[in-house]
Design a protein around this motif. Structure first.
Motif, PDB file in Angstrom:
ATOM      1  N   ASP A 183      46.214  35.566  57.010  1.00  0.00           N
ATOM      2  CA  ASP A 183      46.997  34.346  56.730  1.00  0.00           C
ATOM      3  C   ASP A 183      47.458  34.251  55.286  1.00  0.00           C
ATOM      4  N   LEU A 184      47.130  35.213  54.472  1.00  0.00           N
ATOM      5  CA  LEU A 184      47.432  35.091  53.049  1.00  0.00           C
ATOM      6  C   LEU A 184      48.883  35.462  52.732  1.00  0.00           C
ATOM      7  N   ASP A 185      49.308  34.988  51.550  1.00  0.00           N
ATOM      8  CA  ASP A 185      50.620  35.366  51.027  1.00  0.00           C
ATOM      9  C   ASP A 185      50.596  36.858  50.708  1.00  0.00           C
ATOM     10  N   ARG A 186      51.490  37.625  51.338  1.00  0.00           N
ATOM     11  CA  ARG A 186      51.386  39.085  51.293  1.00  0.00           C
ATOM     12  C   ARG A 186      51.584  39.649  49.889  1.00  0.00           C
ATOM     13  N   ALA A 187      52.582  39.101  49.167  1.00  0.00           N
ATOM     14  CA  ALA A 187      52.918  39.695  47.866  1.00  0.00           C
ATOM     15  C   ALA A 187      51.745  39.584  46.911  1.00  0.00           C
ATOM     16  N   GLY A 188      51.206  38.367  46.817  1.00  0.00           N
ATOM     17  CA  GLY A 188      50.077  38.170  45.905  1.00  0.00           C
ATOM     18  C   GLY A 188      48.875  38.988  46.330  1.00  0.00           C
ATOM     19  N   PHE A 189      48.684  39.031  47.631  1.00  0.00           N
ATOM     20  CA  PHE A 189      47.549  39.746  48.188  1.00  0.00           C
ATOM     21  C   PHE A 189      47.667  41.234  47.894  1.00  0.00           C
ATOM     22  N   GLN A 190      48.873  41.761  48.109  1.00  0.00           N
ATOM     23  CA  GLN A 190      49.050  43.203  47.881  1.00  0.00           C
ATOM     24  C   GLN A 190      48.864  43.551  46.411  1.00  0.00           C
ATOM     25  N   LYS A 191      49.298  42.653  45.535  1.00  0.00           N
ATOM     26  CA  LYS A 191      49.090  42.907  44.095  1.00  0.00           C
ATOM     27  C   LYS A 191      47.591  42.968  43.807  1.00  0.00           C
ATOM     28  N   ALA A 192      46.851  42.045  44.413  1.00  0.00           N
ATOM     29  CA  ALA A 192      45.403  42.010  44.184  1.00  0.00           C
ATOM     30  C   ALA A 192      44.756  43.296  44.687  1.00  0.00           C
ATOM     31  N   ILE A 193      45.189  43.764  45.852  1.00  0.00           N
ATOM     32  CA  ILE A 193      44.608  44.990  46.406  1.00  0.00           C
ATOM     33  C   ILE A 193      45.015  46.190  45.555  1.00  0.00           C
ATOM     34  N   PHE A 194      46.258  46.182  45.073  1.00  0.00           N
ATOM     35  CA  PHE A 194      46.734  47.249  44.197  1.00  0.00           C
ATOM     36  C   PHE A 194      45.839  47.314  42.958  1.00  0.00           C
ATOM     37  N   ASP A 195      45.547  46.152  42.401  1.00  0.00           N
ATOM     38  CA  ASP A 195      44.626  46.050  41.249  1.00  0.00           C
ATOM     39  C   ASP A 195      43.280  46.681  41.556  1.00  0.00           C
ATOM     40  N   PHE A 196      42.784  46.313  42.701  1.00  0.00           N
ATOM     41  CA  PHE A 196      41.470  46.776  43.144  1.00  0.00           C
ATOM     42  C   PHE A 196      41.441  48.289  43.251  1.00  0.00           C
ATOM     43  N   VAL A 197      42.484  48.806  43.889  1.00  0.00           N
ATOM     44  CA  VAL A 197      42.537  50.250  44.141  1.00  0.00           C
ATOM     45  C   VAL A 197      42.752  51.009  42.830  1.00  0.00           C
ATOM     46  N   THR A 198      43.599  50.452  41.944  1.00  0.00           N
ATOM     47  CA  THR A 198      43.813  51.142  40.664  1.00  0.00           C
ATOM     48  C   THR A 198      42.545  51.110  39.820  1.00  0.00           C
ATOM     49  N   THR A 199      41.750  50.081  39.960  1.00  0.00           N
ATOM     50  CA  THR A 199      40.460  50.058  39.235  1.00  0.00           C
ATOM     51  C   THR A 199      39.605  51.232  39.699  1.00  0.00           C
ATOM     52  N   LEU A 200      39.597  51.488  40.978  1.00  0.00           N
ATOM     53  CA  LEU A 200      38.831  52.635  41.504  1.00  0.00           C
ATOM     54  C   LEU A 200      39.349  53.937  40.904  1.00  0.00           C
ATOM     55  N   ASP A 201      40.663  54.101  40.908  1.00  0.00           N
ATOM     56  CA  ASP A 201      41.248  55.340  40.392  1.00  0.00           C
ATOM     57  C   ASP A 201      41.026  55.454  38.887  1.00  0.00           C
ATOM     58  N   ARG A 202      41.093  54.323  38.199  1.00  0.00           N
ATOM     59  CA  ARG A 202      40.869  54.340  36.753  1.00  0.00           C
ATOM     60  C   ARG A 202      39.462  54.834  36.449  1.00  0.00           C
ATOM     61  N   TYR A 203      38.538  54.322  37.211  1.00  0.00           N
ATOM     62  CA  TYR A 203      37.143  54.744  37.016  1.00  0.00           C
ATOM     63  C   TYR A 203      37.017  56.253  37.250  1.00  0.00           C
ATOM     64  N   TYR A 204      37.564  56.698  38.379  1.00  0.00           N
ATOM     65  CA  TYR A 204      37.387  58.098  38.784  1.00  0.00           C
ATOM     66  C   TYR A 204      38.031  59.049  37.786  1.00  0.00           C
TER      67      TYR A 204
END
Lengths: 382, 654
Positions: A183-204
């Protein structure tokens, strides 16, 4: 002068020998000619993929399970070289292999968002195929049972990564279940997930580059080349996507990137970030990455084609770096990492071919975007 | 001494009966679950079962564990709930829902208070900094050209923000405030590792800055105009912080109050969920088809009999399928190993486990290891005082958590053996004049102790060879049992060689076998070993090993091993002498310092340090030597190991 232990030479020799077992362009071409994914799987059985694909049911090959098994094969390849590595090399290899943990976390995030949990039923039994492997970054059972992003974070064992992900996770999304997320707003949600995923890649990638920085001699130079190219291309790619697709400002795009740098220093990255999205390539003129982000008129009209071409170029750049390590003739653990890079792209090519066959894509176009095999295949197709 | 006989067992029946069975298995902790397709591999129904994994009750039990943890109370020790079938997951989940709501509300309140506290601290910190340069906090709300934003973020994000500022028109400043650092309560402060930052930028850049702050996940602390005025005074700011801290302290006590008010009900709920969680752990690999459940696993064969009886009497709708171990071994299933030994012997299982657990069907060497370990250790470390010190030291280390209980047990037994040998040697803290030796004093009886140690070695190695023969016979490898250098032929060869040597070196060498007879016999045995493969193939239709040149070399290797392994036991005497010698050296040193001024004190110090060195250093060396004799000389003769430990689902969660 860097000393090369016996293990390094043995590992290097093994990597060079195994390079010969990678699928040739002719074999890739044969795969592309198959009518169904089952036919492709049948052709791959009997070779180095047999131990992983042997368990698949011919009648019901699930895409997720198949791709997971192919990813496992890269993992198994990496573990083969562990006995040849000294402490420093083993640390680097273990970090390299942690990419599997990272991908598993990303898959769980995608499953959570997409709502499909079924692909993970076979994870346990698939991992049994790789003896001696343990997930180091994450508690597997907890991860697979996670029902929210917060639970995914809690399954991560490494505290620094857990803190980084906690900081990246908006509190509004923390405890949402998959149903709530729909039910969430897709754009904001996708940005948040993008952030999350890039944090993983940044760490790695950050951890990998730190380990590579400490290596000396010819081995260190080659390893930094392999890892550094990934770091640079990741930074450039993130800035590109942030500017192009998420509409972030140049400053925002710069906050996303890794702090590790190889050839693309902060000045180059700043120029790239501040360039208009359509002419970003001009900022890279004079660097080794010029040409990657250059697009023609046709690309401008077809976004999907443009993005595929870009991804292909990035991969081919990394491939050429790996090939260069082999061509240099040096002995040492760098050849192991170069081989694993080639193996990774072999798997990507196989996956691309499977997608193409599954969905009936144009074989010529598919051949164009393959990473390892494309040059020969293109000629053949034309 | 035994590896317990195992059977593969599958229970097929309705859910309630299978649950009852699972409860029984949990009560007796005698069932290791496995995937049903292992046992039912060839069963026609196998393809139709759906397998499940994942324990639904984990999440429920974790919520209760969290409640107890937050209440700072130890989690209850639940007893098995027997009226299990009446409890459904949905009911329990609903009851947990009440607890969850309380915890969620508490967490939300605490989070709100913590945010407020962070805001107060940041404000106070910045006020201290501004005070030092003679400015008031309220001025921040009135700056005409430059906006200031305060916040906290992680070190990594700070680096990213700082780097971005090189390409953007803002100035981030890290605020180092020792008071702020001291005020952090790392136990309750979620953002204890964050650092404090102030960012300065033009007012027209505010929107971009907000995006940047969001990008680096900065926790921005915002104040309205009223707050700027109200807390312009440091005292007021301190007061506000203290108020919030008190509210947090009160909030932290909420879980404890909730538990206290609802203790009985919560403990009952905990017991029910715990039992269900353990039952689901036990049947995590169960399969399901319609209403038929299948639970497969390993169980000691004796227990299978009782389980069969129970099911026949009380569960009419459940079927048992049992597979005996020899059948499963033929199909190459890895059967788990469960050792069963007497209490004293059990402590030495750790020594065996350190090397490797016996594979199923192999002889369990623990009993022999227990006796021989004590014997060898005592032999080499024989001293009443040192043995006693070792026992006491082990108690101390175990209590402090510096030594595991299994190893501590082993060391205490070894210490007792050392005391016994101390009595035999007449040695108390290295002093051989306190008690008379019941047997011999090592330093004065070298000629006696050496042959004894060799004799012990011969006996021990012979036992190893006997074990090898037994193990080979169990595996029906008759060729290996009879014709290999470690088989019966090898054993006879060894005894003949040892016996002849002993007699020749003894008092009556004339009693030895005639050289011709001895030579012919030995050569014959040697030839049989060399051609062992051929002989074995002829008589029992089996190979001994790889054959050819490899086999010849392995025979020569075995012969050399007989010699070297036997000679290895000289170390028993050597370390006994070493121990006595070291003690002698300590006494000598202590006597040397006695003649100087304050000599008595130095004498005591040297004696104490010397004794500690002997106990510590020698104790460690002797332990290692004993392990070597066990692992290399003994295990090397017959032991394969590689067993997988039987891992039943236990009542207690790990």
């Amino acid at each position: 002068m860097a000393s090369i232990g016996g293990g390094g030479i043995a590992g290097s020799a093994k990597a060079k020998a195994r390079r010969g077992t990678l699928l040739s362009p002719e074999e890739m071409s044969a795969l592309l000619e198959q009518q169904t994914v089952s036919d492709i799987v049948d052709r791959l059985r009997g070779g180095s993929f047999d131990v992983f694909l042997g368990r698949l049911s011919a009648d019901n090959i699930r895409r997720g399970e198949l791709e997971f098994l192919l990813d496992i094969s890269i993992l198994a390849e990496g573990l083969i070289f562990r006995p040849y590595a000294d402490a420093q090399d083993r640390n680097l290899l273990d970090l390299w292999i942690e990419s599997f943990d990272i991908e598993l976390i990303k898959n769980c995030i995608r499953s959570l968002i997409g709502g499909s949990q079924s692909e993970h039923i076979s994870t346990d039994s698939a991992l049994e195929l790789v003896s001696g492997f343990r997930l180091t970054l994450v508690d597997q059972d907890r991860l697979l049972a996670a029902n929210s992003l917060r639970e995914i974070i809690l399954s991560i064992k490494k505290e620094s990564l857990r803190l980084a992900l906690s900081a990246a996770l908006p509190s509004a999304l923390e405890n949402l279940s998959p149903d709530d997320m729909k039910d969430l707003d897709r754009a904001g949600f996708q940005k948040a997930i993008f952030d999350f995923v890039t944090t993983l890649d940044r760490y790695y990638l950050g951890a990998l580059y730190e380990a590579a920085k400490d290596m000396g001699g010819e081995k260190g130079r080659a390893v930094r080349m392999l890892v550094g190219a990934r770091v640079d291309l990741t930074n450039l790619y993130w800035i590109y996507r942030a500017r192009r697709f998420f509409g972030l400002s140049p400053e925002e795009a710069l906050t996303l990137i890794l702090r590790a740098r190889y050839h693309a220093d902060f000045d180059i990255l700043t120029k790239f970030a501040f360039a208009e999205p359509n002419v970003m390539a001009s900022a890279l003129v004079g660097t080794i990455y010029s040409g990657i982000f250059e697009f023609n008129e046709e690309d401008g009209k077809n976004v999907a084609l443009r993005e595929m071409r870009l991804e292909s170029r990035v991969s081919k750049m990394l491939l050429s770096v790996a090939e260069r390590v082999f061509i240099s003739g040096s002995q040492g653990f760098q050849n192991v990492l170069a081989y694993l890079t080639l193996k990774e792209f072999e798997i990507r090519d196989i996956t691309a071919i499977m997608e193409s066959v599954r969905y009936g894509f144009d074989k010529n176009k598919t051949a164009m975007f393959l990473i390892r095999a494309s040059r020969s295949l293109e000629k053949e197709m034309n | 001494m035994s590896v317990v006989g195992m059977s593969g067992i599958s229970f097929v029946g309705p859910r309630n009966e299978i649950e009852e069975i699972a409860l029984n298995c949990l009560k007796y902790e005698n069932f290791e679950p496995m995937k049903p397709d292992v046992m039912l591999e060839h069963h026609p129904l196998n393809q139709r079962f759906e397998t499940f994994k994942g324990n639904r009750y984990d999440a429920l039990i974790e919520k209760l564990d969290e409640l107890w943890q937050r209440a700072e109370l130890p989690t209850p020790k639940p007893k098995i709930v027997t009226r299990l079938p009446l409890l459904h997951f949905e009911d329990l989940a609903e009851r947990i829902g009440g607890v969850t709501r309380v915890m969620d509300a508490w967490r939300a309140k605490l989070s709100e208070l913590q945010s407020e506290r962070e805001k107060c601290r940041v404000r106070l910190s910045f006020m201290r900094v501004l005070n030092e340069i003679g400015h008031k906090f309220s001025k921040l709300s009135k700056t005409p050209y430059v906006a200031v934003t305060l916040g906290t973020l992680t070190e990594d994000n700070w680096q990213r923000l700082h780097e971005t500022s090189l390409a953007a028109p803002f100035l981030p400043m890290r605020i180092e405030d020792s008071e702020y650092e001291k005020e952090k309560d790392r136990e309750t402060d979620m953002w204890a590792d964050n650092i404090m930052v102030a960012a300065l930028y033009g007012h027209n850049y505010r929107e971009d800055m907000n995006k940047i702050f969001s990008s680096v996940h900065m926790r921005v602390v915002q104040f309205d105009k009223e707050e700027y005025e109200k807390y312009d005074n440091i005292d007021a700011a301190y007061y506000q912080l203290e108020t919030v801290e008190s509210e947090i302290e009160l909030c932290m006590k909420t879980p404890a109050r909730f538990v206290a008010d609802n203790r009985m009900e919560l403990e009952k709920l905990y017991a029910a969920i715990y039992t269900k969680q353990r039952v689901e752990s036990l049947w995590r690999h169960h399969a399901e088809m319609s209403d038929v459940y299948v639970l497969s696993g390993w169980m000691p064969t004796d227990d299978c009999y009782w389980m069969n009886k129970l099911i026949t009497e009380k569960m009419s709708k459940t079927m048992i399928i049992t597979e005996k171990d020899h059948v499963l071994q033929k199909e190459r299933w890895e059967i788990p190993t469960l050792l069963h030994n007497l209490p004293f012997i059990r402590r030495f299982q750790e020594i065996v486990r350190l090397y490797s657990l016996p594979s199923y069907g192999e002889l369990d060497p623990t009993f022999v290891v227990a006796l021989s370990f004590c014997l060898f250790f005592g032999f080499m470390f024989g001293d009443v005082g040192h043995g006693l010190a070792l026992i006491l030291g082990t108690f101390f280390l175990e209590k402090k958590g510096l030594m595991g209980s299994a190893i501590a047990s082993v060391m205490r037994a070894s210490g007792a053996s050392a005391m016994l040998f101390g009595v035999l040697y007449g040695s108390v803290f290295g002093n051989e004049e306190i008690i008379a030796p019941l047997w011999l004093s090592p330093m004065h009886s070298v000629d006696s102790i050496l042959p004894v140690s060799i004799g012990v070695g011969v006996a021990f190695l012979s036992l190893g060879l006997c074990f090898k023969i037994e193990n080979s016979a169990r595996r029906e490898e008759w060729g290996e049992a009879f014709f290999s250098p470690e088989g019966l032929i090898g054993l006879v060869f060894y005894w003949l060689a040892v016996g002849q040597t002993a007699v020749l070196m003894g008092d009556n060498p004339a009693d030895a076998l005639s050289p011709q007879f001895f030579t012919v016999t030995m050569v014959t045995l040697f030839v049989v070993m060399i051609f062992g493969n051929g002989v074995a193939k002829l008589i029992v239709h089996e190979k001994v090993d790889d054959g050819g040149v490899v086999h010849v070399f392995s025979v020569f290797h075995a012969m050399l091993n007989f010699l070297s392994n036997t000679a290895s036991f000289v170390r028993l005497a050597a370390f006994a002498l070493n121990h006595a010698g070291l003690c002698g050296a300590v006494f000598m040193l202590s006597e040397m310092v006695e003649n100087v001024p304050g000599g008595k004190i130095y004498h005591a110090i040297v004696m104490l340090i010397g004794q500690l060195i002997v106990i510590g250093l020698e104790g460690m060396i002797v332990f290692i030597q004993t392990l070597r004799l066990e692992y290399y000389e003994f295990f090397g003769k017959f032991y394969r190991g590689g067993g997988r430990e039987f891992a039943p689902v236990l009542w207690k969660r790990s």
